[in-house]
Write a protein that holds these residues in place. Sequence first.
Motif, PDB file in Angstrom:
ATOM      1  N   LEU A   1       0.838  -1.201   0.000  1.00 46.74           N
ATOM      2  CA  LEU A   1       0.000   0.000   0.000  1.00 46.74           C
ATOM      3  C   LEU A   1       0.879   1.259   0.000  1.00 46.74           C
ATOM      4  O   LEU A   1       0.609   2.213  -0.742  1.00 46.74           O
ATOM      5  CB  LEU A   1      -0.909  -0.027   1.239  1.00 46.74           C
ATOM      6  CG  LEU A   1      -2.087   0.932   1.273  1.00 46.74           C
ATOM      7  CD1 LEU A   1      -2.994   0.741   0.071  1.00 46.74           C
ATOM      8  CD2 LEU A   1      -2.890   0.734   2.566  1.00 46.74           C
ATOM      9  N   LYS A   2       1.920   1.233   0.798  1.00 48.82           N
ATOM     10  CA  LYS A   2       2.839   2.376   0.890  1.00 48.82           C
ATOM     11  C   LYS A   2       3.416   2.694  -0.489  1.00 48.82           C
ATOM     12  O   LYS A   2       3.449   3.839  -0.915  1.00 48.82           O
ATOM     13  CB  LYS A   2       3.973   2.003   1.863  1.00 48.82           C
ATOM     14  CG  LYS A   2       4.585   3.195   2.533  1.00 48.82           C
ATOM     15  CD  LYS A   2       5.648   2.744   3.529  1.00 48.82           C
ATOM     16  CE  LYS A   2       5.904   3.871   4.496  1.00 48.82           C
ATOM     17  NZ  LYS A   2       6.042   3.476   5.858  1.00 48.82           N
TER      18      LYS A   2
ATOM     19  N   ASP B   1       3.772   5.834  -5.450  1.00 42.59           N
ATOM     20  CA  ASP B   1       3.949   5.933  -6.917  1.00 42.59           C
ATOM     21  C   ASP B   1       2.690   6.472  -7.621  1.00 42.59           C
ATOM     22  O   ASP B   1       2.618   6.502  -8.846  1.00 42.59           O
ATOM     23  CB  ASP B   1       4.400   4.584  -7.508  1.00 42.59           C
ATOM     24  CG  ASP B   1       3.289   3.532  -7.523  1.00 42.59           C
ATOM     25  OD1 ASP B   1       2.122   3.855  -7.230  1.00 42.59           O
ATOM     26  OD2 ASP B   1       3.612   2.368  -7.832  1.00 42.59           O
ATOM     27  N   GLY B   2       1.705   6.879  -6.843  1.00 38.98           N
ATOM     28  CA  GLY B   2       0.536   7.544  -7.423  1.00 38.98           C
ATOM     29  C   GLY B   2      -0.573   6.607  -7.882  1.00 38.98           C
ATOM     30  O   GLY B   2      -1.618   7.071  -8.351  1.00 38.98           O
ATOM     31  N   THR B   3      -0.371   5.285  -7.726  1.00 36.15           N
ATOM     32  CA  THR B   3      -1.391   4.330  -8.192  1.00 36.15           C
ATOM     33  C   THR B   3      -2.714   4.528  -7.450  1.00 36.15           C
ATOM     34  O   THR B   3      -3.789   4.551  -8.072  1.00 36.15           O
ATOM     35  CB  THR B   3      -0.907   2.872  -7.988  1.00 36.15           C
ATOM     36  OG1 THR B   3       0.357   2.728  -8.626  1.00 36.15           O
ATOM     37  CG2 THR B   3      -1.887   1.868  -8.565  1.00 36.15           C
TER      38      THR B   3
ATOM     39  N   ASP C   1      -9.035   8.901  -8.428  1.00 34.00           N
ATOM     40  CA  ASP C   1      -9.455   9.928  -9.394  1.00 34.00           C
ATOM     41  C   ASP C   1     -10.307   9.360 -10.522  1.00 34.00           C
ATOM     42  O   ASP C   1     -11.133  10.050 -11.109  1.00 34.00           O
ATOM     43  CB  ASP C   1      -8.226  10.632  -9.992  1.00 34.00           C
ATOM     44  CG  ASP C   1      -7.548  11.526  -8.961  1.00 34.00           C
ATOM     45  OD1 ASP C   1      -8.129  11.722  -7.872  1.00 34.00           O
ATOM     46  OD2 ASP C   1      -6.433  12.005  -9.231  1.00 34.00           O
ATOM     47  N   LYS C   2     -10.072   8.081 -10.838  1.00 37.88           N
ATOM     48  CA  LYS C   2     -10.859   7.432 -11.899  1.00 37.88           C
ATOM     49  C   LYS C   2     -12.337   7.356 -11.487  1.00 37.88           C
ATOM     50  O   LYS C   2     -13.235   7.504 -12.321  1.00 37.88           O
ATOM     51  CB  LYS C   2     -10.292   6.020 -12.124  1.00 37.88           C
ATOM     52  CG  LYS C   2     -11.046   5.177 -13.113  1.00 37.88           C
ATOM     53  CD  LYS C   2     -10.317   3.855 -13.312  1.00 37.88           C
ATOM     54  CE  LYS C   2     -11.274   2.793 -13.816  1.00 37.88           C
ATOM     55  NZ  LYS C   2     -10.649   1.460 -13.798  1.00 37.88           N
ATOM     56  N   TYR C   3     -12.582   7.147 -10.207  1.00 38.28           N
ATOM     57  CA  TYR C   3     -13.957   6.979  -9.734  1.00 38.28           C
ATOM     58  C   TYR C   3     -14.564   8.248  -9.149  1.00 38.28           C
ATOM     59  O   TYR C   3     -15.782   8.394  -9.108  1.00 38.28           O
ATOM     60  CB  TYR C   3     -14.017   5.865  -8.674  1.00 38.28           C
ATOM     61  CG  TYR C   3     -13.864   4.485  -9.247  1.00 38.28           C
ATOM     62  CD1 TYR C   3     -14.975   3.794  -9.722  1.00 38.28           C
ATOM     63  CD2 TYR C   3     -12.613   3.874  -9.339  1.00 38.28           C
ATOM     64  CE1 TYR C   3     -14.842   2.524 -10.249  1.00 38.28           C
ATOM     65  CE2 TYR C   3     -12.471   2.601  -9.871  1.00 38.28           C
ATOM     66  CZ  TYR C   3     -13.589   1.932 -10.316  1.00 38.28           C
ATOM     67  OH  TYR C   3     -13.446   0.664 -10.840  1.00 38.28           O
ATOM     68  N   ILE C   4     -13.710   9.146  -8.615  1.00 32.17           N
ATOM     69  CA  ILE C   4     -14.229  10.352  -7.992  1.00 32.17           C
ATOM     70  C   ILE C   4     -13.703  11.553  -8.766  1.00 32.17           C
ATOM     71  O   ILE C   4     -12.516  11.845  -8.728  1.00 32.17           O
ATOM     72  CB  ILE C   4     -13.796  10.466  -6.504  1.00 32.17           C
ATOM     73  CG1 ILE C   4     -14.296   9.240  -5.725  1.00 32.17           C
ATOM     74  CG2 ILE C   4     -14.347  11.754  -5.884  1.00 32.17           C
ATOM     75  CD1 ILE C   4     -13.824   9.189  -4.278  1.00 32.17           C
ATOM     76  N   LYS C   5     -14.603  12.211  -9.460  1.00 32.06           N
ATOM     77  CA  LYS C   5     -14.200  13.390 -10.227  1.00 32.06           C
ATOM     78  C   LYS C   5     -14.051  14.559  -9.256  1.00 32.06           C
ATOM     79  O   LYS C   5     -14.880  14.738  -8.360  1.00 32.06           O
ATOM     80  CB  LYS C   5     -15.249  13.711 -11.307  1.00 32.06           C
ATOM     81  CG  LYS C   5     -15.515  12.539 -12.243  1.00 32.06           C
ATOM     82  CD  LYS C   5     -14.360  12.320 -13.231  1.00 32.06           C
ATOM     83  CE  LYS C   5     -14.481  10.989 -13.957  1.00 32.06           C
ATOM     84  NZ  LYS C   5     -13.539   9.966 -13.498  1.00 32.06           N
ATOM     85  N   ALA C   6     -12.988  15.341  -9.436  1.00 40.81           N
ATOM     86  CA  ALA C   6     -12.653  16.416  -8.497  1.00 40.81           C
ATOM     87  C   ALA C   6     -13.816  17.375  -8.242  1.00 40.81           C
ATOM     88  O   ALA C   6     -14.012  17.813  -7.112  1.00 40.81           O
ATOM     89  CB  ALA C   6     -11.459  17.197  -9.017  1.00 40.81           C
ATOM     90  N   ASP C   7     -14.619  17.648  -9.267  1.00 40.02           N
ATOM     91  CA  ASP C   7     -15.685  18.634  -9.117  1.00 40.02           C
ATOM     92  C   ASP C   7     -17.004  18.024  -8.624  1.00 40.02           C
ATOM     93  O   ASP C   7     -17.946  18.728  -8.332  1.00 40.02           O
ATOM     94  CB  ASP C   7     -15.922  19.359 -10.438  1.00 40.02           C
ATOM     95  CG  ASP C   7     -16.280  18.405 -11.560  1.00 40.02           C
ATOM     96  OD1 ASP C   7     -16.979  18.784 -12.511  1.00 40.02           O
ATOM     97  OD2 ASP C   7     -15.856  17.226 -11.486  1.00 40.02           O
ATOM     98  N   ALA C   8     -17.050  16.696  -8.559  1.00 39.27           N
ATOM     99  CA  ALA C   8     -18.316  16.026  -8.212  1.00 39.27           C
ATOM    100  C   ALA C   8     -18.644  16.167  -6.723  1.00 39.27           C
ATOM    101  O   ALA C   8     -17.780  16.410  -5.929  1.00 39.27           O
ATOM    102  CB  ALA C   8     -18.267  14.573  -8.596  1.00 39.27           C
TER     103      ALA C   8
END
Length: 259
Positions: free
Chosen positions: A238-239, A244-246, A252-259
């Motif tokens: 997990l660390k 590494d940003g995974t 981000d794929k599931y939660i859109k920043a503006d949603a």
Amino acid sequence: MRRSIALVVVLVLCVALLAGCNTGKEETTSTTDSKAATKTLVMGTNATFPPYEYVDDNGTIIGIDAEIAKAVCDKLGYELQIKDMEFDSLIPAVQAGSIDFAMAGMTVTDERKESVDFTDSYATGVQVVIVKEDSAIKTVDDLKDKKIGVQSGTTGDIYCTDDYGQENVNQYANGALAVAALVNGQVDCVVIDNEPAKAYVAANTGLKILETEYVTEDYAAAISKDNNALLTEFNGALKELIADGTVKTIVDKYIKADA
Ligand code: GLN
């Protein structure tokens, strides 16, 4: 002569039998070996909690938790198997060893820590209140003496029962049923985590989320207190996946920043 033929037949049969037994034994051994080589980890979840876990049109469980779990398993060389169950069965299942870990947008709480170990946190959740658009409930301060719908055994359930009394709290097996009860007018509001709340409000007309937030909390995977090796492995993977940003890419794929 007859006797010796009979003897030969018996001998042949014995050899065949023994050979059969051997093959059987080898097969059993090799099956066990190959299972051990694949090393499957069973994750328990409650797949009515979008975007963390839900069932897609093909009947597959997808979502943030499913993808993070897959990335962790890939890194550690495990196959991932996902088992869908009621939310309040997850901790008992971890304790009983019928699942290797639970990942279900599960909040780390001191009380749960008495039963299971938690990995490092990989996301934050906020308890929010869903009401009908024309509701008299304007802020969380208006919840007193209202009928509150919750998912049984969740932190929303625990906080509301503590703050407003059990007689005002209706428990449902999952978020979908709690929201259906709100739509049908059986409860005045639903207290649930913010991301599933957004998904439920988007999927049902006439609902909204109150601006005021109830409680902020950390999500983590739950692992048996008897499986420290897995806890260490899981945290290690997990660390790296956070560094590494995974994890962020999956969120981000599931939660859109503006949603
Ligand atoms: N975060 C809440 C809890 O842990 C709800 C989780 C869920 O319903 N899947 O209690």
